[in-house]
Design an enzyme around this catalytic site. Sequence first.
Site, PDB file in Angstrom:
ATOM      1  CB  SER A 289      -0.883  -0.005   1.249  1.00 42.10           C
ATOM      2  OG  SER A 289      -1.954   1.016   1.089  1.00 42.10           O
ATOM      3  CG  ASP A 373      -7.094  -2.115  -3.993  1.00 44.80           C
ATOM      4  OD1 ASP A 373      -7.650  -1.138  -3.482  1.00 44.80           O
ATOM      5  OD2 ASP A 373      -5.919  -2.191  -4.038  1.00 44.80           O
ATOM      6  CG  HIS A 402      -6.199  -1.415  -0.448  1.00 47.26           C
ATOM      7  ND1 HIS A 402      -5.253  -1.435  -1.107  1.00 47.26           N
ATOM      8  CD2 HIS A 402      -5.580  -0.853   0.830  1.00 47.26           C
ATOM      9  CE1 HIS A 402      -4.008  -0.924  -0.701  1.00 47.26           C
ATOM     10  NE2 HIS A 402      -4.413  -0.307   0.339  1.00 47.26           N
TER      11      HIS A 402
END
Length: 426
Positions: A289, A373, A402
Amino acid sequence: MLRTFFYLALACSATAQTPALVIRAVTDRPQALYQTGETAQFDLTVTQAGKPLAQGQIQCFLSKDGVDPKREEILQIQDGKASLTGTLGEPGFLLLRASIAGQKDFAQASAGFSPQEIKPSLPVPDDFDAFWSAQKAALAQVEMKSTLTPVDSPVPKVDAFDAQITCLGAPVSGYYGRPKNAKAKSYPAILFVHGAGVGGSSLGAVAWSEREGGMLSLDINAHGLPNGKPKAFYDEQAAGALKDYRFQGRDDREKCYFKGMFLRVIRALDFLTAQPEWDGKTLIVYGSSQGGFQAFAAAGLDPRVTFFCAGVPAGCDHTGISAGRINGWPKLVTVTDGKAMEAELQTARYFDNVNFATRAKCQGAAVTVGFIDTVCPPSSVYAAYNALTMPKTLHTMPLTGHKSSPEASAFMTEAALAHVRAMRQK
């Protein structure tokens, strides 16, 4: 036919009298990948108490990875089933969001159309290299001093330290791991960088120093905060100086918050490569991320990096709106009525993985992407991944949002360790 699926139990005030509904969205290819112009079929099923729902309606939205225009359809359920088809005439992702009328929860599925052909939305700025050269030169003027305070190691064969390292602005703050009785010029090094949020570093990461015959490991938090503080301390920072940090300075490249974050990453690499135990050749950056954002930046800004792992990376194609695509996290660019704030758009180009990717000269990269995502959308990740020119591998997760699936985590870990093994043979 083998099919992929995503399902989510719908919270329907479940009681003994009204069992919960479960909706599933299915693509007709296991990898959910198609060529531009082909037709993807989404099949939906709805069950209640394990039995097909006899009748009802499903509200469906199809969009280009969340971007308007969105196609809406109301499907009639017959014996628990419904289906619809869709296509894209350009490289990208067709995202389905399906829900039962009156319910807030939903199911998602996504089909990728020639995603390997997605290009960056804007070119690299002409002075991109000059800008970052100036930032690194300013960092180099700050003498690197480190304070290593021994801490209890979570693994017996590793010495662990709280590491505080001077940098421009906030210090580099992390936990450093080194094999006990380490010999000079013997060990590869790995830097772990964090996802979004406000907190201290992770001491558990020093366990990597036991792997593959020993490694130097450093886990740094994203903000240069002291480690090991009570949760209330980090909560106070998140509500105060670091509130909405991702938006700070987003209309000025000199003030953008991520400039300082990336310089801390470079200084962390300075520290690792200055250790007498480093083997002088292997340097890995690993994160997911926001950590994936930093990993791309490290590879693009620092030629010492030999390999990076970026799970569901943020920071990709900030200017996607310029090409009719969605902008990913951290949403640096404000979009109003389809138009981008110009100062933010131009600033974002200096902090974009698609541009760092073009500068990365490392020996390899491992990246993961989730097709559903909506935080770091797949179209943005592919734009950055496609811009990489070195050997690279991509782990796709058609059914994942995600997060990293267990398979994706194993993929990244093995990629990093395989690089260590390969470098030891050189």
